[in-house]
Motif scaffolding. Structure first.
Motif, short mmCIF file in Angstrom:
data_model
loop_
_atom_site.label_atom_id
_atom_site.label_comp_id
_atom_site.label_asym_id
_atom_site.label_seq_id
_atom_site.Cartn_x
_atom_site.Cartn_y
_atom_site.Cartn_z
N ILE A 91 9.28 46.92 -49.88
CA ILE A 91 8.16 46.36 -50.64
C ILE A 91 6.85 47.01 -50.22
O ILE A 91 6.51 47.03 -49.04
N ALA A 92 6.11 47.54 -51.19
CA ALA A 92 4.76 48.04 -50.93
C ALA A 92 3.78 47.01 -51.48
O ALA A 92 3.78 46.71 -52.68
N ILE A 93 2.97 46.44 -50.60
CA ILE A 93 1.98 45.47 -51.02
C ILE A 93 0.63 46.17 -51.06
O ILE A 93 0.04 46.47 -50.04
N THR A 95 -2.06 57.17 -37.37
CA THR A 95 -1.23 55.97 -37.17
C THR A 95 -1.89 54.74 -37.79
O THR A 95 -1.22 53.83 -38.27
N ASN A 96 -3.22 54.75 -37.83
CA ASN A 96 -3.96 53.62 -38.39
C ASN A 96 -3.62 53.37 -39.86
O ASN A 96 -3.62 52.24 -40.33
N VAL A 97 -3.32 54.42 -40.60
CA VAL A 97 -3.04 54.27 -42.03
C VAL A 97 -1.55 54.44 -42.35
O VAL A 97 -1.16 54.51 -43.52
N SER A 98 -0.69 54.52 -41.32
CA SER A 98 0.74 54.72 -41.58
C SER A 98 1.55 53.68 -40.81
O SER A 98 1.83 52.60 -41.33
N PHE A 99 1.87 53.96 -39.53
CA PHE A 99 2.72 53.02 -38.77
C PHE A 99 2.06 51.65 -38.63
O PHE A 99 2.74 50.63 -38.66
N ASP A 100 0.74 51.63 -38.48
CA ASP A 100 0.05 50.34 -38.34
C ASP A 100 0.10 49.52 -39.62
O ASP A 100 -0.27 48.35 -39.63
N ARG A 101 0.50 50.13 -40.73
CA ARG A 101 0.58 49.39 -42.00
C ARG A 101 2.03 49.13 -42.42
O ARG A 101 2.30 48.76 -43.56
N LEU A 102 2.94 49.36 -41.49
CA LEU A 102 4.34 49.00 -41.68
C LEU A 102 4.56 47.69 -40.93
O LEU A 102 4.25 47.60 -39.75
N ASP A 103 5.03 46.67 -41.65
CA ASP A 103 5.23 45.37 -41.02
C ASP A 103 6.51 44.78 -41.60
O ASP A 103 6.49 43.94 -42.48
N SER A 104 7.65 45.27 -41.12
CA SER A 104 8.93 44.90 -41.70
C SER A 104 9.25 43.44 -41.45
O SER A 104 9.65 42.71 -42.34
N VAL A 106 -4.95 40.72 -45.78
CA VAL A 106 -4.27 40.08 -46.92
C VAL A 106 -2.86 40.66 -47.08
O VAL A 106 -1.87 39.91 -47.22
N GLY A 107 -2.73 41.97 -47.03
CA GLY A 107 -1.42 42.60 -47.18
C GLY A 107 -0.46 42.14 -46.09
O GLY A 107 0.70 41.82 -46.34
N ARG A 108 -0.96 42.09 -44.87
CA ARG A 108 -0.10 41.72 -43.74
C ARG A 108 0.30 40.24 -43.82
O ARG A 108 1.44 39.88 -43.50
N ILE A 135 0.33 47.75 -47.45
CA ILE A 135 1.19 47.37 -46.34
C ILE A 135 2.64 47.50 -46.80
O ILE A 135 2.99 47.04 -47.89
N LEU A 136 3.47 48.13 -45.96
CA LEU A 136 4.89 48.30 -46.28
C LEU A 136 5.69 47.22 -45.57
O LEU A 136 5.52 47.01 -44.38
N THR A 137 6.57 46.54 -46.29
CA THR A 137 7.41 45.53 -45.65
C THR A 137 8.79 45.49 -46.30
O THR A 137 9.11 46.35 -47.13
N ASN A 138 9.59 44.52 -45.89
CA ASN A 138 10.94 44.37 -46.42
C ASN A 138 11.17 42.91 -46.78
O ASN A 138 10.40 42.04 -46.39
N ASP A 139 12.26 42.65 -47.50
CA ASP A 139 12.58 41.26 -47.85
C ASP A 139 13.35 40.59 -46.71
O ASP A 139 13.79 41.23 -45.76
#
Lengths: 385, 385
Positions: free
Chosen positions: A267-269, A205-214, A283-285, A367-371
């Motif tokens: 968006i993948a940062i 989860t540390n490298v997957s869900f925890d790096r999703l910040d929509s 930084v990514g977040r 970090i994965l996010t959205n617009d």
């Protein structure tokens, strides 16, 4: 297939009347063993829903017999009555399954601050109805019953050497796991004890869900649960299992990002050249949470100045005059100044890649996010709730 | 009146061709003394624009002869060339005014990452043109010349016993001072030395601009500058001056909030019962930055669950089951559970009051923010830039 792909699991998804649409809203996933090991990670929000308060305590023995999940109500900030609803749900399921109540994990999602006696009665009846409908083919029904504003169910399966991992997830808003709500259930028939399950789950989860910040908004109800049946009889290579579990979690995280409320870009940062992984994540977040950056991407505007302004709010190690930024393969900023013309960047595709090189070290993180879109505002204003 | 209301100041605002619209874009405020004391606070963003880099150094002597401000270009991330532009601007102004260059503060606002030799030539010519137009009635022209997406100029005046304070501000987006951009110039004819000016300015900004958080995005160019002429000959009571300066800053902060890009609600988040002022500020800012809360207010939805979810992400001292939340006078949540029906809350007025009682102490703070609207997204996507 979903959570019933591995051997030793049964599942069901039924309509209990919690959703005004009449769609399925209660799911149950049961571990038939022989092992009944389990692990779970919970929202780090200090305002926690009643099912989180229950499940955090119940997991302490490392045993999960079953998970009961409902959509149509978060059962959060509903006071002592709401906690009793969760407790009664666990007891009803335990009684019907012939196991102890502490073996039952409970997860809820929906509006915060609602949950009266009508809600309670529907959850309890739905739990009984789902348990009566359990089957080894019920994984897909379960995945549909936990949907809220999700437009599609999210499932994943990995097959290893003699063992497998299955998973389902929901979540389309309040997506900054660490908070309308992310729920994930993972299952495996590999042979693992509870301690190993816990360690593997936290790493994944540390490298997957925890790096999703929509949308930067952490839910009160997030929970990721791993159930281990051991039914394959195979003890996997730890590194191979860890890698497979991380891959299943990352697959589900990307499905959540792809279905995020109102988004027009996924968006993948990717941050590289960071002094530490922690710096790269920070930084990514920070960029992922910058509304001006997110609105610019919605407008297909490669506004790298907003990226640098966001980086500047972090405590990460960097020199602003060393930073490079590329968008969809075009380096628009090098050494903290303009490089290629922004007109060369094509932001029309939904998948968007932002590459930030801090030139401060060797660590990386994505970090994965959205617009930030008109539809996001629309779906999250009263027009829709 | 604006910055020329106090005695000892002249100002001007002229069109130098930086804005494609041909509107005024260069302002100069000159301190004619007899004192030439000054103080300034700068963005805490670690990615700082070239004018910030210059002004931070130039202020160290505690002397401000003049401030040169331009809209139409932030001169941020424009490399060594951009720093030279700022330096040449200070030197040009100093030469024309017959003073030393370190007495010149430079402020810029506009798009990040642009600033070529055409930009430089226009800034230098505009500086000379403005200096040639200086007058004791030029404060209003200066206030208009620093506007970007602002729809109205922001000015304030306080008259004390024999002395006065004047001020002007710009800023409509990237409003989380601590970042496209807040610039404020304050003037006083009271007798103060540079150390006193600095102490008063830091106290006043701490409870005014630092508590405005329209969109969570910190600018690379924010600067608040105080110029002291001493021309009144009156040394004010320190507490009276401090209070007056804080009132002028709060007035300007509310004008910034009222004109925030795309906003339909001006929201005051008042946190009471906090264990410390720091806790109150952290809780208020966390709610102010929660996109789901902000979208709900846009939709006139008193969604207190999103308020509690935001509070839960802070490190402030509180018990979720003690927290009360009121919106526009209706207590929708008490002791972490539902209280009055949300239908009783009228969110139609632009001014919105959210009262959060943490029941953890006696400290309070109010954070000013705005809602998240379709117009915010529109103005900050490429459609408008």
């Amino acid at each position: 297939m979903s959570v019933t792909a591995p051997a030793g699991f049964e599942a069901a998804g039924v309509a209990a009347g919690l959703k005004s649409t009449g769609k399925p809203d209660v799911a149950v996933v049961v571990n038939r063993g022989p092992l009944k090991a389990g692990a779970a990670v919970f929202t780090s929000n200090r305002a926690k829903a009643n099912p989180i308060l229950w499940s955090q305590e119940a997991i302490k023995g490392g045993v999960i017999e079953a998970v009961v999940l409902n959509s149509g109500g978060a059962n959060c900030f509903t006071g002592a009555f709401g906690f009793q609803t969760t407790h009664q749900t666990a007891e009803r399921a335990a009684e019907l399954l012939g196991v102890g109540a502490v073996g039952i994990q409970v997860c809820s999602t929906g509006l915060i601050g609602t949950g009266d006696d009508v809600f309670r009665a529907k959850v309890l009846d739905g739990t009984a109805k789902a348990i009566a409908s359990l089957s080894v083919g019920g994984g897909d029904d379960a995945a549909r019953a936990i949907m809220t504003t999700d437009t599609v169910p999210k499932t994943a399966v990995h097959r290893g050497g003699g063992w497998s991992i299955g998973g389902m997830a929901k979540g389309a808003g309040m997506l900054a796991p660490g908070l309308a709500t992310m729920l994930v259930v993972l299952t495996t028939d590999a042979v693992l004890d509870a301690a190993a399950a816990d360690a593997h789950l936290r790493s994944a989860t540390n490298v997957s869900f925890d790096r999703l910040d929509s949308d930067g908004c952490m839910s009160t109800n997030d929970q990721v649960t791993l159930l281990v049946s051991g039914a394959s009889g195979v003890t996997p290579d730890p590194e191979e299992f860890a890698s497979a579990l991380a891959a299943v979690c990352s697959d589900l995280a990307r499905q959540l990002q792809a279905d995020a409320e109102g988004a027009s870009h996924a968006i993948a940062i990717e941050v590289v050249g960071a002094a530490s992984e922690q710096d790269a994540v920070e930084v990514g977040r920070s960029v992922a949470r910058n509304n001006l950056f997110k609105a610019a991407i919605f407008g297909n505007d490669p506004n790298w100045g907003r990226v640098l302004a966001a980086i500047g709010t972090t405590s990460a190690e960097f020199d602003p005059y060393q930073v490079d930024v590329s968008m969809n393969g075009v380096r628009v900023c090098s050494a903290g100044g303009p490089d290629r013309p922004r007109e060369e960047v094509d932001l029309a595709p939904r998948d968007t890649h932002v590459l930030i090189d801090l030139h401060a070290g060797e660590a990386t993180a994505t970090i994965l996010t959205n617009d930030l879109t008109h539809d996001y505002v629309h779906e999250n204003s009263a027009y829709s709730s």
